[in-house]
Design an enzyme around this catalytic site. Structure first.
Site, PDB file in Angstrom:
ATOM      1  N   SER A  64       0.832  -1.209   0.000  1.00  0.00           N
ATOM      2  CA  SER A  64       0.000   0.000   0.000  1.00  0.00           C
ATOM      3  C   SER A  64       0.867   1.260   0.000  1.00  0.00           C
ATOM      4  CB  SER A  64      -0.911   0.042   1.223  1.00  0.00           C
ATOM      5  OG  SER A  64      -1.757  -1.074   1.270  1.00  0.00           O
TER       6      SER A  64
HETATM    7  N1  SAH Z   1      -1.138  -4.673   3.995  1.00  0.00           N
HETATM    8  C1  SAH Z   1      -0.384  -4.954   2.792  1.00  0.00           C
HETATM    9  C2  SAH Z   1      -1.176  -4.628   1.551  1.00  0.00           C
HETATM   10  C3  SAH Z   1      -1.181  -5.789   0.618  1.00  0.00           C
HETATM   11  S1  SAH Z   1      -2.255  -5.724  -0.767  1.00  0.00           S
HETATM   12  C4  SAH Z   1       0.975  -4.305   2.818  1.00  0.00           C
HETATM   13  O1  SAH Z   1       1.262  -3.524   3.721  1.00  0.00           O
HETATM   14  O2  SAH Z   1       1.794  -4.591   1.951  1.00  0.00           O
HETATM   15  C5  SAH Z   1      -3.592  -6.740  -0.217  1.00  0.00           C
HETATM   16  C6  SAH Z   1      -3.299  -8.159   0.130  1.00  0.00           C
HETATM   17  O3  SAH Z   1      -4.548  -8.784   0.453  1.00  0.00           O
HETATM   18  C7  SAH Z   1      -2.702  -9.013  -1.002  1.00  0.00           C
HETATM   19  O4  SAH Z   1      -1.504  -9.564  -0.567  1.00  0.00           O
HETATM   20  C8  SAH Z   1      -3.758 -10.094  -1.247  1.00  0.00           C
HETATM   21  O5  SAH Z   1      -3.214 -11.361  -1.576  1.00  0.00           O
HETATM   22  C9  SAH Z   1      -4.478 -10.136   0.088  1.00  0.00           C
HETATM   23  N2  SAH Z   1      -5.828 -10.705   0.080  1.00  0.00           N
HETATM   24  C10 SAH Z   1      -6.820 -10.540  -0.821  1.00  0.00           C
HETATM   25  N3  SAH Z   1      -7.916 -11.243  -0.452  1.00  0.00           N
HETATM   26  C11 SAH Z   1      -7.605 -11.866   0.723  1.00  0.00           C
HETATM   27  C12 SAH Z   1      -8.306 -12.739   1.603  1.00  0.00           C
HETATM   28  N4  SAH Z   1      -9.568 -13.145   1.375  1.00  0.00           N
HETATM   29  N5  SAH Z   1      -7.665 -13.184   2.692  1.00  0.00           N
HETATM   30  C13 SAH Z   1      -6.389 -12.825   2.973  1.00  0.00           C
HETATM   31  N6  SAH Z   1      -5.674 -12.003   2.174  1.00  0.00           N
HETATM   32  C14 SAH Z   1      -6.269 -11.524   1.064  1.00  0.00           C
END
Ligand code: SAH
Length: 217
Positions: A64
């Site tokens: 993010s």
């Molecule tokens: N908080 C993260 C942002 C990652 S982007 C950071 O600081 O880097 C969002 C993430 O959500 C992705 O890695 C994706 O694989 C995950 N995601 C999407 N749907 C999900 C679900 N149902 N359960 C767990 N993770 C999920």
């Protein structure tokens, strides 16, 4: 992995940018000032780490934007010892910020590769997060109830499991959108009767929350 004066200087500049965009919580800004974001980005792109932008990580996902991390964290108003559930561990950067603020963190990721990499990075930083591999739209009943829940992927609606697993008076910060293209940040507070009251915040763009109570594809 190194953290040099140059990186520290770049973090100071990033903090200035975040302040100019309206982030005020000094605890949140201090946490961003301490965590080496460049460790969470593929090494060849290290020089982009302190720009205020989202960035592609492995498995087609993103880390993010620092402003988004700061904004969601500020809305959550983390107190040391808060039990926090994060959905979407991704790179682990948001998790690192939450842990460094003293949260007792449970963070769920559906992609195994990211789950493992994030665990390695948090260990290197001596941060103690409980990382879970699985479908985060179900929450994690075994560790509930939570003081606060943060979702870092775009949802079609607020999964009912989150409301069930939240303490009364607890908060959910979640980006919700009618399509996968964009979301509004929602701050939802659980009322004594089990219902939620929500406030709509600004516009954001996240990768989709995929799963049983999320998007199907
Ligand atoms: N908080 C993260 C942002 C990652 S982007 C950071 O600081 O880097 C969002 C993430 O959500 C992705 O890695 C994706 O694989 C995950 N995601 C999407 N749907 C999900 C679900 N149902 N359960 C767990 N993770 C999920």
């Amino acid at each position: 992995m190194k953290d040099t004066y140059r990186h520290q200087g770049q973090r100071k500049s990033l903090i200035k940018i975040l302040r100019s965009k309206g982030i005020q919580d000094t605890k949140v800004l201090n946490a961003i000032n301490t965590i080496p974001r460049h460790w969470f980005i593929p090494a060849e792109f290290e020089s982009y780490a302190y720009q205020d932008n989202a960035f592609p990580i492995d498995s087609g996902q993103t880390i993010s934007q620092p402003y988004t991390v700061a904004y969601q964290t500020e809305l959550l108003d983390i107190k040391p010892g808060d039990r926090i559930l994060e959905i979407g561990t991704g790179s682990g950067y948001q998790a690192a910020i939450l842990c460094s603020l003293g949260a007792t963190l449970y963070s769920i990721e559906r992609i195994k590769e990211l789950h493992i990499q994030a665990g390695e990075l948090l260990n290197k930083l001596n941060l103690n997060a409980n990382l879970i591999l699985g479908d985060g739209t179900k929450g994690a009943k075994e560790f509930a109830p939570y003081d606060k829940i943060i979702v870092t992927a775009g949802a079609p609606h607020i999964p009912t499991n989150y409301v069930k697993q939240l303490k009364t008076g607890g908060a959910i910060v979640i980006p919700v959108g009618k399509t996968q293209a964009s979301q509004k940040m929602i701050l939802a507070i659980k009322q004594a009767d089990g219902s939620i009251k929500h406030e709509v915040k600004g516009d954001f763009k996240f990768v989709p929350l995929l799963g049983e109570q999320g998007w199907k594809t």
